[in-house]
Write an enzyme that holds these catalytic residues in place. Structure first.
Site, mmCIF file in Angstrom:
data_model
loop_
_atom_site.group_PDB
_atom_site.id
_atom_site.type_symbol
_atom_site.label_atom_id
_atom_site.label_comp_id
_atom_site.label_asym_id
_atom_site.label_seq_id
_atom_site.Cartn_x
_atom_site.Cartn_y
_atom_site.Cartn_z
ATOM 1 N N HIS A 195 -25.431 -1.844 -79.481
ATOM 2 C CA HIS A 195 -24.514 -0.750 -79.800
ATOM 3 C C HIS A 195 -24.110 -0.670 -81.278
ATOM 4 O O HIS A 195 -23.270 0.177 -81.618
ATOM 5 C CB HIS A 195 -23.277 -0.809 -78.894
ATOM 6 C CG HIS A 195 -22.562 -2.124 -78.936
ATOM 7 N ND1 HIS A 195 -22.809 -3.136 -78.031
ATOM 8 C CD2 HIS A 195 -21.623 -2.604 -79.777
ATOM 9 C CE1 HIS A 195 -22.035 -4.173 -78.309
ATOM 10 N NE2 HIS A 195 -21.305 -3.875 -79.375
ATOM 11 N N ASP A 225 -14.124 -10.465 -80.674
ATOM 12 C CA ASP A 225 -15.404 -10.621 -81.363
ATOM 13 C C ASP A 225 -15.567 -12.058 -81.878
ATOM 14 O O ASP A 225 -14.675 -12.570 -82.569
ATOM 15 C CB ASP A 225 -15.473 -9.674 -82.571
ATOM 16 C CG ASP A 225 -15.578 -8.218 -82.148
ATOM 17 O OD1 ASP A 225 -15.688 -7.960 -80.935
ATOM 18 O OD2 ASP A 225 -15.534 -7.342 -83.032
ATOM 19 N N HIS A 239 -17.313 -11.851 -77.752
ATOM 20 C CA HIS A 239 -18.215 -10.712 -77.951
ATOM 21 C C HIS A 239 -19.093 -10.971 -79.169
ATOM 22 O O HIS A 239 -18.614 -10.971 -80.293
ATOM 23 C CB HIS A 239 -17.401 -9.433 -78.118
ATOM 24 C CG HIS A 239 -18.250 -8.215 -78.297
ATOM 25 N ND1 HIS A 239 -19.034 -7.712 -77.281
ATOM 26 C CD2 HIS A 239 -18.471 -7.412 -79.361
ATOM 27 C CE1 HIS A 239 -19.683 -6.644 -77.713
ATOM 28 N NE2 HIS A 239 -19.369 -6.443 -78.974
ATOM 29 N N ASP A 288 -18.050 -2.827 -75.309
ATOM 30 C CA ASP A 288 -18.000 -2.272 -76.667
ATOM 31 C C ASP A 288 -18.789 -0.992 -76.923
ATOM 32 O O ASP A 288 -18.521 -0.315 -77.905
ATOM 33 C CB ASP A 288 -18.416 -3.364 -77.674
ATOM 34 C CG ASP A 288 -17.883 -3.106 -79.074
ATOM 35 O OD1 ASP A 288 -16.908 -2.336 -79.197
ATOM 36 O OD2 ASP A 288 -18.428 -3.656 -80.043
ATOM 37 N N ASP A 333 -22.022 -9.607 -81.314
ATOM 38 C CA ASP A 333 -22.918 -8.493 -81.643
ATOM 39 C C ASP A 333 -24.226 -9.026 -82.201
ATOM 40 O O ASP A 333 -24.206 -9.752 -83.200
ATOM 41 C CB ASP A 333 -22.273 -7.593 -82.698
ATOM 42 C CG ASP A 333 -21.073 -6.851 -82.159
ATOM 43 O OD1 ASP A 333 -21.238 -6.118 -81.177
ATOM 44 O OD2 ASP A 333 -19.970 -7.007 -82.728
HETATM 45 ZN ZN LIG Z 1 -19.917 -4.950 -80.302
#
Ligand SMILES: [Zn+2]
Length: 1017
Positions: A554, A404, A152, A266, A154
């Protein structure tokens, strides 16, 4: 700009556009090319952008209206009929009187009604129960487990996207290519195109080729394909479509791929609007994770975690999409292999010595798989898989394997792939276990699931299901407000960093306006041979789309990133806003033919300037002051990117009061001046003046007006009459040339439709009286919550909000022919008031909706430590008996019904308010608030609508961010309030379980402001 190498334009407009780079195009196998169902469409789109942009704009408008006004969908389904399922219909009467019937097996409202929300301890699976099985469940149909490795990433959170890319994501993508190339049994999925596009630019030819081969042979799957994994609470549907398009267009251009599975692990709660957009974009399956733990438990109890998501208005099942909801607390490895995190954590082989991840908090760490322990380890893992499998209907099981920013190094990836392969080999070589376990992609999982559901009928006797795939229940509703544990409700992020939530919307409308102007210019320039301007701007337009897309992440529009990351998002949006405004200034020059020498237009500065001036990424835009010397004129241009003529009173700032306004025919038009005000207790006048006049701007057109200094041809702008009331130590001195009088006992303003009465002590609204005689009590209050445990994500108030307004105030009324206003700088129990506010009515004349709207503008400044751990709200306590039920929108696209539940704490009864909220009584009276930015709202008392304006939090709320939210900025929040009465309403909104829809008037009341440019003439 990091994104400058990608160019959407210039394409030769009359030649078919190659969808793939030639080096890649030839090599793709049929498997890769198969899902490309729409290349002719895409090619057509790219080749006809000029015409299509106009058509799409029109479609957007009509489409949106259609959805808001008439919930009955179009009949466009070619999927067969639902068959002979028992139909539980819910009928709803449209505004136009027709009846639509949509039916579902489950609604989230029914789940809320049913669940006790007691948070009972479930043992190892804390939020569930002690899962058991008999052992013969897989005798007939063996267990088929797909372990799906993922990482994941971000695009901004604790680090900026560029910092993450340099330190982690770049290595992760390198690692994936290298590790998967070692063994064809290994699989992986990738979600974020923002990182993939960045990596692709840096990757060597051989890495690119390996990556393409992995896609081709099915080892690697692109899921979602969006630029980011977007937030679903605060994001507008326009921005969601932009971010999905930006990623998917790049994906299609680069690899010829169109994903059909979406992966959203998420975002903090889920909206059916996203399901709708995905379905309409051709997606077939979607996965979600962060839903309320009690809803997960209830759905799991009845094996309903896999369901068909259907829109609440859809009577023809044309919006159905298959959803997999993950059952447990989180998407990391401890919470994905089965119900016991202490066991699952032992199968996260990156949590061993030598890697930088934390050890298992349950104190049992992973052990290397060796021949001596493989049986024991494999059976322990299989037991978890079997338990998890009992929560679903089929014997096909999905087990994500990631976290993550994982798989950073080849050693780390090897540890996972090597150990799992040994465990798989053991299980697969023992037929008595009735199980097959392997690495898989999301597509592997859903294909096998659908095959099994096709072969074995899992439908329940009384279940309606869906024609797209049998065996699963249909569900309508949304998954807000998310709670991950106890009373930890994630409603804080609806409001966190409201300044940037507002910038987001300005960027959206500016981008939209720019796209419209680009289309107009291309149509015009084709004739005038001036294509350089729009074509030369194309890379900045792409950058603007990508900066907007990035912020839909997000941790972007949610306001849940670290300060320097918020700054990065803010700077990107600011840069793009400036670029778009400069382009539009030049575009207006070209359209108006003000300057010739077209091919120089893209290089020379424009003599036009955008009216709002943005000096810094974190400062409120200021109004450009139009200085008008005696005997001179300034031109002011209005660009209307909308599809209908706009007739409204507009405002510009002038440096002196004796000015006149002319229209484009040099005919005098009525105007009004009033002093410009500011949020400063001791000196509320700035010394400049607000000039109001009425404009009429044609649909998708530009209109010119002239402001002149003291023309003898027509009367000067009429000065507003000022009335004031103050008991502050620094009395208001009347500004020149206005006439000021002391205010009487009543504080009122009115126009042709309504009269507003205010509290004389506070300047807050009390009552709205309509011309037709009826009155609505609207008691406006301003208060603050004190919180303990609130952070960027969570809202955790310690009690009810306390009013902060005290007697003692400065109130100023400005009365003129076009605009009436009450401004109040209230006394509060704080040293500096965190808020001042204006309420306005306009006389915009027949044909304008502005007359019906009450405009509220709050200036908010939670900018000092005295506001730490305070959350500022405004309440409207009305006499509309809504029984604590209200309606708020989802992504500006559809409405959702919100009912107050006493079994849930206040913070769980707060809901997203991306563009509007309303309450309605059984008598048909409706009170609506439209907002230009996303915020959060609740109705915890009869007749009450509460909206949070800003929040300042000194503490972290333990969700990984590691800081509070203290970077508040001064900002203005604008609401448009409407009172409507639908006396023909047939059912009480209080008892009707379906959402009500906004009226036409309401829909238009929420429109954005026109783009204003001015120049010297
Ligand atoms: Zn995230």
């Amino acid at each position: 700009m990091p994104f400058s190498s990608y160019r959407r334009w210039p394409f030769p407009r009359h030649q078919p556009l190659p969808l793939l780079p030639s080096s890649v195009k030839q090599k793709l196998s049929p498997r890769l090319r198969k899902p490309r169902r729409t290349p002719p469409l895409i090619s057509y789109l790219l080749n006809n952008l000029t015409v299509l942009a106009v058509i799409i704009a029109l479609l957007f408008f009509f489409f949106t209206l259609f959805l808001f006004v008439s919930p009955s969908p179009r009949s466009s389904r070619a999927l067969g009929t639902p068959g002979s399922y028992r139909t539980r219909s819910v009928k709803q009467r449209n505004l136009n009187g027709s009846v639509s019937a949509a039916s579902f097996d489950i609604t989230t409202k029914e789940l809320y009604d049913k669940i006790d929300f007691k948070d009972e301890d479930g043992g190892a699976w804390k939020q569930g129960w002690n899962v058991t099985y008999q052992g013969n469940e897989w005798d007939g149909e063996r267990l088929k487990v797909f372990v799906v490795p993922h990482s994941h990433n971000d695009p901004g959170w604790k680090l900026t996207i560029e910092e993450y890319y340099e330190t982690q994501s770049r290595q992760i993508l390198d690692t994936i290519v290298e590790s998967l190339s070692q063994d064809t049994r290994r699989k992986f999925i990738w979600e974020e195109m923002s990182y993939l596009e960045r990596w692709w630019r840096d990757a060597s030819e051989s890495r690119r080729e390996s990556f393409t081969n992995l896609l081709k042979n099915g080892q690697l799957e692109i899921v979602g394909g969006g630029w980011v994994m977007n937030d679903e609470a605060n994001s507008h549907y326009y921005a969601i479509i932009e971010q999905m398009m930006e990623g998917n267009m790049w994906l299609n251009d680069t690899f010829g791929i169109i994903p059909k599975n979406s992966w959203s692990i998420d975002p903090f709660g889920y909206s059916p609007t996203m399901a709708y957009i995905l379905r309409r974009m051709g997606f077939e399956n979607m996965l979600i994770q962060r839903t309320h733990y009690e809803l997960k438990k209830e759905l799991a109890r009845h094996k309903n975690l896999e369901y068909i998501w259907r829109q609440s208005w859809d009577a023809e099942d044309s919006t159905d999409i298959l959803v997999h909801m993950m059952p447990f607390y989180f998407y990391d490895i401890p919470h994905t292999c089965g119900p016991d995190p202490a066991i699952c954590c032992q199968f996260d082989f990156a949590r061993t010595q030598g890697f930088s991840y934390e050890m298992c908090p349950w104190r049992q760490n992973p052990v290397e798989t060796i021949p001596e322990n493989v049986e024991e380890r494999a059976l322990l893992l299989l037991d978890q898989y079997r338990k998890k499998s009992t929560l679903y209907r089929t014997n096909t099981l999905l087990v994500p394997l990631g976290d993550d920013f994982r798989y950073v190094t080849v050693n780390e990836a090897e540890a996972q792939f090597r150990n799992y392969q040994l465990l798989f080999d053991y299980i697969n070589s023992n037929p008595s276990l009735n199980a097959e376990v392997k690495f898989g992609t999301l597509d592997d999982y859903f294909s096998t699931l659908r095959e099994e559901a096709d072969r074995i009928n899992y439908s329940r006797p009384d279940e309606r299901g869906s024609a797209i795939i049998r065996g699963f229940p249909s569900l309508a509703g949304d998954f807000f407000t998310y709670a991950d544990r106890e009373d930890d409700y994630w409603s804080g992020y609806y409001v966190s960093r409201p300044f940037f939530k507002a910038v987001d919307r300005v960027l959206e409308s500016t981008l939209r306006a720019t796209e419209m102007m680009m289309s107009l210019l291309l149509a015009y320039c084709r004739k005038a041979q001036c294509e350089k301007l729009p074509l030369g701007f194309s890379y900045k337009l792409t950058a603007a789309r990508r900066n907007l897309a990035l912020f839909q992440h997000h941790d972007g529009v949610t306001g849940t990133a670290k300060d320097h990351v918020v700054q990065d998002y803010g700077l990107r949006m600011h840069t793009s806003l400036r670029d778009l405004e400069i382009f539009m200034s030049k575009g207006i020059e070209a359209l108006l033919g003000v300057r010739h020498g077209h091919d120089k237009l893209d290089q020379t500065p424009s003599q036009f300037e955008s009216e709002p001036v943005r000096s810094k990424y974190d400062a409120q835009p200021i109004h450009k002051v139009i200085g008008v010397a005696e005997g001179t004129a300034r031109s002011v241009f209005f660009f209307n990117p909308l599809e209908q003529t706009r007739e409204e009173v507009v405002m510009v700032i002038v440096d002196k009061p004796n000015v006149n306004v002319f229209n484009s025919n040099w005919t005098c038009i009525q105007s009004q001046v009033s002093p410009e005000l500011r949020h400063q207790k001791s000196q509320i006048f700035t010394g400049r003046h607000r000039l109001h006049f009425k404009v009429s701007v044609p649909a998708m057109g530009v209109q010119t007006y002239y402001v002149t200094g003291g023309s003898s041809k027509c009367a000067n702008a009429q000065s507003a009459k000022l009335k004031y009331l103050t008991n502050s130590s620094s009395a208001v001195s009347c500004p020149v040339p206005y006439v000021c009088t002391e205010m009487g006992e009543t504080v009122e303003i009115k126009n042709g439709h309504q009269l507003l009465t205010f509290d004389t002590q506070s300047g807050l609204l009390k009552r709205i009286s309509h011309i037709n005689g009826f009155e609505t009590v609207v008691e406006e209050r301003i208060g603050m919550y004190s919180s303990f445990g609130s952070g960027a994500y969570l809202f955790k108030p310690t009690g009810e909000a306390e009013p902060i307004i005290q007697p003692g105030r400065t109130i100023l009324i400005s009365e003129g022919p076009l605009m009436q206003e009450i401004y109040s700088y209230p006394e509060t129990r704080l040293v500096n008031s965190p808020i001042s506010h204006s309420t306005r009515l306009y006389n915009s004349g027949a044909g304008s909706i502005q007359e019906f709207v009450i405009e509220k503008e709050y200036h908010v400044e939670l900018t000092g430590p005295e506001y730490n751990d305070k959350e500022l709200i405004v309440q409207f306590q009305t006499d509309v008996h809504n029984n604590r039920t209200f309606y708020s929108d989802l992504n500006g696209f559809q409405m959702s019904r919100r009912e107050y539940y006493d079994k849930i704490p206040l913070q769980g009864n707060y809901y997203p308010m991306p563009s509007q909220a309303f309450i309605q009584g059984s008598n048909g009276r409706r009170f609506s608030v439209h907002t230009r930015q996303s915020l959060g709202a609740a109705s915890h008392k009869d007749g009450l609508l509460e909206i949070m304006l800003d929040r300042r939090l000194s503490q972290d709320d333990n969700r990984g961010l590691g800081q509070g939210v203290m970077d508040n900025h001064a900002m203005n929040v604008v609401f448009h309030i409407l009172i409507e009465s639908n006396t023909s309403a047939t059912s009480s909104p209080v008892t009707n379980p379906l959402p009500l829809v906004p009226s036409f008037l309401s829909h238009r009341a929420g429109s954005s402001a026109p783009e204003i440019f001015s120049t010297e003439w």
